[in-house]
Design a protein around this motif. Sequence first.
Motif, short mmCIF file in Angstrom:
data_model
loop_
_atom_site.label_atom_id
_atom_site.label_comp_id
_atom_site.label_asym_id
_atom_site.label_seq_id
_atom_site.Cartn_x
_atom_site.Cartn_y
_atom_site.Cartn_z
N ASN A 17 1.06 -1.17 0.10
CA ASN A 17 -0.02 0.07 0.05
C ASN A 17 0.81 1.11 -0.03
O ASN A 17 1.81 1.09 0.40
N GLN A 18 0.32 2.17 -0.30
CA GLN A 18 1.04 3.63 -0.20
C GLN A 18 0.49 4.60 0.80
O GLN A 18 -0.83 4.61 1.09
N ASP A 19 1.22 5.09 1.54
CA ASP A 19 0.78 5.91 2.78
C ASP A 19 0.66 7.40 2.36
O ASP A 19 0.73 7.62 1.29
N ILE A 25 4.61 0.98 1.53
CA ILE A 25 4.67 -0.09 2.73
C ILE A 25 4.19 -1.58 2.11
O ILE A 25 3.39 -1.72 1.79
N LEU A 26 5.40 -2.42 2.56
CA LEU A 26 5.36 -3.76 2.20
C LEU A 26 5.13 -4.26 3.19
O LEU A 26 6.04 -4.27 4.01
N ARG A 27 4.09 -4.97 3.73
CA ARG A 27 3.72 -5.69 5.06
C ARG A 27 3.73 -7.25 4.42
O ARG A 27 3.06 -7.90 3.60
N ARG A 28 4.38 -8.10 5.33
CA ARG A 28 4.26 -9.58 5.18
C ARG A 28 3.70 -10.14 6.46
O ARG A 28 4.19 -9.77 7.49
N VAL A 40 5.18 -10.82 11.60
CA VAL A 40 4.96 -9.85 10.49
C VAL A 40 6.06 -9.26 10.32
O VAL A 40 6.79 -8.97 11.25
N LYS A 41 6.38 -8.70 9.11
CA LYS A 41 7.59 -7.95 8.67
C LYS A 41 6.95 -6.75 7.92
O LYS A 41 6.21 -7.00 7.15
N GLN A 42 7.50 -5.51 8.04
CA GLN A 42 7.26 -4.47 7.51
C GLN A 42 8.52 -3.62 6.79
O GLN A 42 9.27 -3.46 7.56
N GLN A 43 8.44 -3.43 5.56
CA GLN A 43 9.35 -2.46 4.83
C GLN A 43 8.73 -1.26 4.30
O GLN A 43 7.65 -1.33 3.89
N VAL A 44 9.58 -0.39 4.29
CA VAL A 44 9.38 1.10 3.63
C VAL A 44 10.40 1.20 2.25
O VAL A 44 11.36 1.13 2.38
N ASP A 50 11.02 -0.21 -6.79
CA ASP A 50 11.69 -1.15 -5.95
C ASP A 50 11.08 -2.15 -5.00
O ASP A 50 11.23 -3.12 -4.70
N ALA A 51 9.58 -1.52 -4.60
CA ALA A 51 8.78 -2.35 -4.02
C ALA A 51 8.12 -3.36 -4.83
O ALA A 51 8.15 -4.71 -4.42
#
Length: 70
Positions: A17-19, A25-28, A40-44, A50-51
Amino acid sequence: MRLDFKSPKRGYIVDLNQDLFGAFILRRHWYGLNNRRGGVKQQVFMNEADALIEVRRIMRTREKHGYRQQ
């Protein structure tokens, strides 16, 4: 974008999703189907390209480990 993967014993969700500030924001989220283990892991990412590269890498890895996309 949301992708769901499942194996016989585990599940894996990828959510992109885009904030409000324009970052992606990439959430796993991974979990066991027969137990309560998971995480849970979150990357920005600052740009969408790149996402999406990371999403494609995750998809290849999940499929390689026996997950099927739902």
